[in-house]
Design a protein around this motif. Sequence first.
Motif, PDB file in Angstrom:
ATOM      1  N   THR A  61      65.002-122.759 -42.599  1.00 50.79           N
ATOM      2  CA  THR A  61      65.620-122.424 -43.900  1.00 50.79           C
ATOM      3  C   THR A  61      66.998-123.077 -44.017  1.00 50.79           C
ATOM      4  N   SER A  62      67.269-124.087 -43.215  1.00 58.11           N
ATOM      5  CA  SER A  62      68.595-124.708 -43.163  1.00 58.11           C
ATOM      6  C   SER A  62      68.815-125.629 -44.371  1.00 58.11           C
ATOM      7  N   VAL A  63      70.018-126.214 -44.447  1.00 53.35           N
ATOM      8  CA  VAL A  63      70.321-127.159 -45.525  1.00 53.35           C
ATOM      9  C   VAL A  63      69.451-128.424 -45.453  1.00 53.35           C
ATOM     10  N   MET A  64      68.824-128.645 -44.317  1.00 49.15           N
ATOM     11  CA  MET A  64      67.967-129.832 -44.156  1.00 49.15           C
ATOM     12  C   MET A  64      66.608-129.652 -44.847  1.00 49.15           C
ATOM     13  N   ARG A  65      66.221-128.423 -45.010  1.00 55.77           N
ATOM     14  CA  ARG A  65      64.880-128.147 -45.543  1.00 55.77           C
ATOM     15  C   ARG A  65      64.724-128.754 -46.939  1.00 55.77           C
ATOM     16  N   GLY A  66      63.721-129.606 -47.102  1.00 55.95           N
ATOM     17  CA  GLY A  66      63.406-130.166 -48.411  1.00 55.95           C
ATOM     18  C   GLY A  66      64.348-131.262 -48.875  1.00 55.95           C
ATOM     19  N   LYS A  67      65.334-131.641 -48.080  1.00 53.75           N
ATOM     20  CA  LYS A  67      66.310-132.662 -48.505  1.00 53.75           C
ATOM     21  C   LYS A  67      65.669-134.042 -48.359  1.00 53.75           C
ATOM     22  N   PRO A  68      65.492-134.765 -49.460  1.00 52.57           N
ATOM     23  CA  PRO A  68      64.785-136.058 -49.356  1.00 52.57           C
ATOM     24  C   PRO A  68      65.593-137.054 -48.515  1.00 52.57           C
ATOM     25  N   SER A  69      64.983-137.570 -47.464  1.00 50.95           N
ATOM     26  CA  SER A  69      65.707-138.455 -46.556  1.00 50.95           C
ATOM     27  C   SER A  69      64.989-139.790 -46.408  1.00 50.95           C
TER      28      SER A  69
ATOM     29  N   TYR B 120      63.378-151.172 -50.913  1.00 55.55           N
ATOM     30  CA  TYR B 120      63.267-149.920 -50.150  1.00 55.55           C
ATOM     31  C   TYR B 120      64.199-148.866 -50.752  1.00 55.55           C
ATOM     32  N   LEU B 121      65.446-149.254 -51.016  1.00 55.08           N
ATOM     33  CA  LEU B 121      66.437-148.303 -51.539  1.00 55.08           C
ATOM     34  C   LEU B 121      66.083-147.844 -52.948  1.00 55.08           C
ATOM     35  N   GLN B 122      65.635-148.778 -53.773  1.00 51.70           N
ATOM     36  CA  GLN B 122      65.234-148.405 -55.144  1.00 51.70           C
ATOM     37  C   GLN B 122      64.073-147.414 -55.090  1.00 51.70           C
ATOM     38  N   GLY B 123      63.118-147.699 -54.194  1.00 49.75           N
ATOM     39  CA  GLY B 123      61.972-146.800 -54.046  1.00 49.75           C
ATOM     40  C   GLY B 123      62.412-145.436 -53.551  1.00 49.75           C
ATOM     41  N   TYR B 124      63.345-145.437 -52.622  1.00 50.77           N
ATOM     42  CA  TYR B 124      63.835-144.163 -52.064  1.00 50.77           C
ATOM     43  C   TYR B 124      64.525-143.317 -53.132  1.00 50.77           C
ATOM     44  N   VAL B 125      65.394-143.939 -53.909  1.00 43.16           N
ATOM     45  CA  VAL B 125      66.130-143.191 -54.939  1.00 43.16           C
ATOM     46  C   VAL B 125      65.157-142.620 -55.979  1.00 43.16           C
ATOM     47  N   ALA B 126      64.170-143.411 -56.355  1.00 44.04           N
ATOM     48  CA  ALA B 126      63.177-142.927 -57.326  1.00 44.04           C
ATOM     49  C   ALA B 126      62.381-141.754 -56.735  1.00 44.04           C
ATOM     50  N   TRP B 127      61.993-141.899 -55.482  1.00 48.55           N
ATOM     51  CA  TRP B 127      61.227-140.841 -54.808  1.00 48.55           C
ATOM     52  C   TRP B 127      62.067-139.575 -54.643  1.00 48.55           C
ATOM     53  N   ALA B 128      63.341-139.744 -54.242  1.00 50.85           N
ATOM     54  CA  ALA B 128      64.226-138.579 -54.053  1.00 50.85           C
ATOM     55  C   ALA B 128      64.427-137.851 -55.384  1.00 50.85           C
ATOM     56  N   GLY B 129      64.581-138.621 -56.460  1.00 47.46           N
ATOM     57  CA  GLY B 129      64.729-138.008 -57.783  1.00 47.46           C
ATOM     58  C   GLY B 129      63.485-137.218 -58.160  1.00 47.46           C
ATOM     59  N   ALA B 130      62.319-137.777 -57.858  1.00 49.75           N
ATOM     60  CA  ALA B 130      61.062-137.090 -58.178  1.00 49.75           C
ATOM     61  C   ALA B 130      60.911-135.832 -57.330  1.00 49.75           C
ATOM     62  N   GLN B 131      61.351-135.894 -56.080  1.00 51.40           N
ATOM     63  CA  GLN B 131      61.280-134.711 -55.208  1.00 51.40           C
ATOM     64  C   GLN B 131      62.136-133.583 -55.784  1.00 51.40           C
ATOM     65  N   ALA B 132      63.361-133.960 -56.239  1.00 50.16           N
ATOM     66  CA  ALA B 132      64.280-132.960 -56.794  1.00 50.16           C
ATOM     67  C   ALA B 132      63.699-132.355 -58.061  1.00 50.16           C
ATOM     68  N   ALA B 133      63.109-133.196 -58.927  1.00 50.27           N
ATOM     69  CA  ALA B 133      62.517-132.701 -60.168  1.00 50.27           C
ATOM     70  C   ALA B 133      61.358-131.764 -59.855  1.00 50.27           C
ATOM     71  N   GLY B 134      60.576-132.115 -58.840  1.00 54.57           N
ATOM     72  CA  GLY B 134      59.442-131.272 -58.434  1.00 54.57           C
ATOM     73  C   GLY B 134      59.919-129.926 -57.933  1.00 54.57           C
ATOM     74  N   ALA B 135      61.020-129.942 -57.156  1.00 55.90           N
ATOM     75  CA  ALA B 135      61.550-128.690 -56.607  1.00 55.90           C
ATOM     76  C   ALA B 135      62.035-127.785 -57.722  1.00 55.90           C
ATOM     77  N   GLN B 136      62.717-128.384 -58.743  1.00 54.95           N
ATOM     78  CA  GLN B 136      63.195-127.573 -59.873  1.00 54.95           C
ATOM     79  C   GLN B 136      62.017-126.979 -60.633  1.00 54.95           C
ATOM     80  N   GLY B 137      60.987-127.843 -60.813  1.00 52.88           N
ATOM     81  CA  GLY B 137      59.808-127.381 -61.531  1.00 52.88           C
ATOM     82  C   GLY B 137      59.182-126.178 -60.828  1.00 52.88           C
ATOM     83  N   GLY B 138      59.186-126.240 -59.489  1.00 53.31           N
ATOM     84  CA  GLY B 138      58.562-125.185 -58.710  1.00 53.31           C
ATOM     85  C   GLY B 138      59.306-123.852 -58.814  1.00 53.31           C
ATOM     86  N   GLN B 139      60.600-123.939 -59.145  1.00 56.45           N
ATOM     87  CA  GLN B 139      61.382-122.701 -59.198  1.00 56.45           C
ATOM     88  C   GLN B 139      61.219-121.958 -60.520  1.00 56.45           C
ATOM     89  N   ARG B 140      60.728-122.668 -61.540  1.00 55.60           N
ATOM     90  CA  ARG B 140      60.637-122.008 -62.858  1.00 55.60           C
ATOM     91  C   ARG B 140      59.596-120.908 -62.874  1.00 55.60           C
TER      92      ARG B 140
END
Length: 189
Positions: free
Chosen positions: A98-106, A169-189
């Motif tokens: 349950t740490s700050v690392m959990r779910g953090k897109p890396s 690689y970096l462009q793909g990562y940023v796009a993926w990280a953004g999608a992960q964050a959007a998914g996490a927000q969606g899951g909280q609603r």
Amino acid sequence: MKILGISGSLRRNSYNRRLLQAADAMLGEAASVHIFDLAKLPFYDADLDGDAKPAPVRELLQAIASADGILFATPEYNYSVPGVLKNAIDWASRPAYTSVMRGKPSAIVSASPSTLGGVRAQVHLRDILSATLTPVFPSPDFLLASAHKAFDESGGLVDAASADFLQKYLQGYVAWAGAQAAGAQGGQR
Ligand SMILES: Cc1cc2nc3c(=O)[nH]c(=O)nc-3n(C[C@H](O)[C@H](O)[C@H](O)COP(=O)(O)O)c2cc1C
């Protein structure tokens, strides 16, 4: 997007830190890479890991919590990650699951003077991050081999194909990280 850059090397002229600086320059407006200095962290000690944690540890936890993602640049030390990097992850990994690392897109990149570019450290780091429930960008790996010859005087990558790969690689990562964050927000609603 705010990316936290963590280099597994404390060396002043570290190739891995240079890789994070090159990533920051390449990402431009899309994201900033702020590098956290692991040198100030004490060794992990469960006796210090209570409510009153050492100040550098609190800084690390805050930096991770407020970042949209973590970009690791790791050297390979004896076929694995350097102890300073493992130490930082150990501090950040508590409370377990349950740490700050959990779910953090890396994302993981590596640089080495060898021809293998630190690939064995990348494999170990993926495994370590699975223990902290930290998702890693699913992509072909970016490895910087022959790192001692890889940078020009302004910190860019000499080899055009490597620069192109890192950019994608970096462009793909940023796009993926953004999608992960959007998914996490969606899951909280
Ligand atoms: C203790 C130690 C162990 C190392 N083991 C490896 C290794 O297993 N594989 C490798 O490719 N390079 C190894 N190296 C060389 C590092 O890749 C090299 O020092 C590199 O520059 C470290 O990254 P940095 O430039 O970011 O500090 C080792 C270096 C040290 C100091």
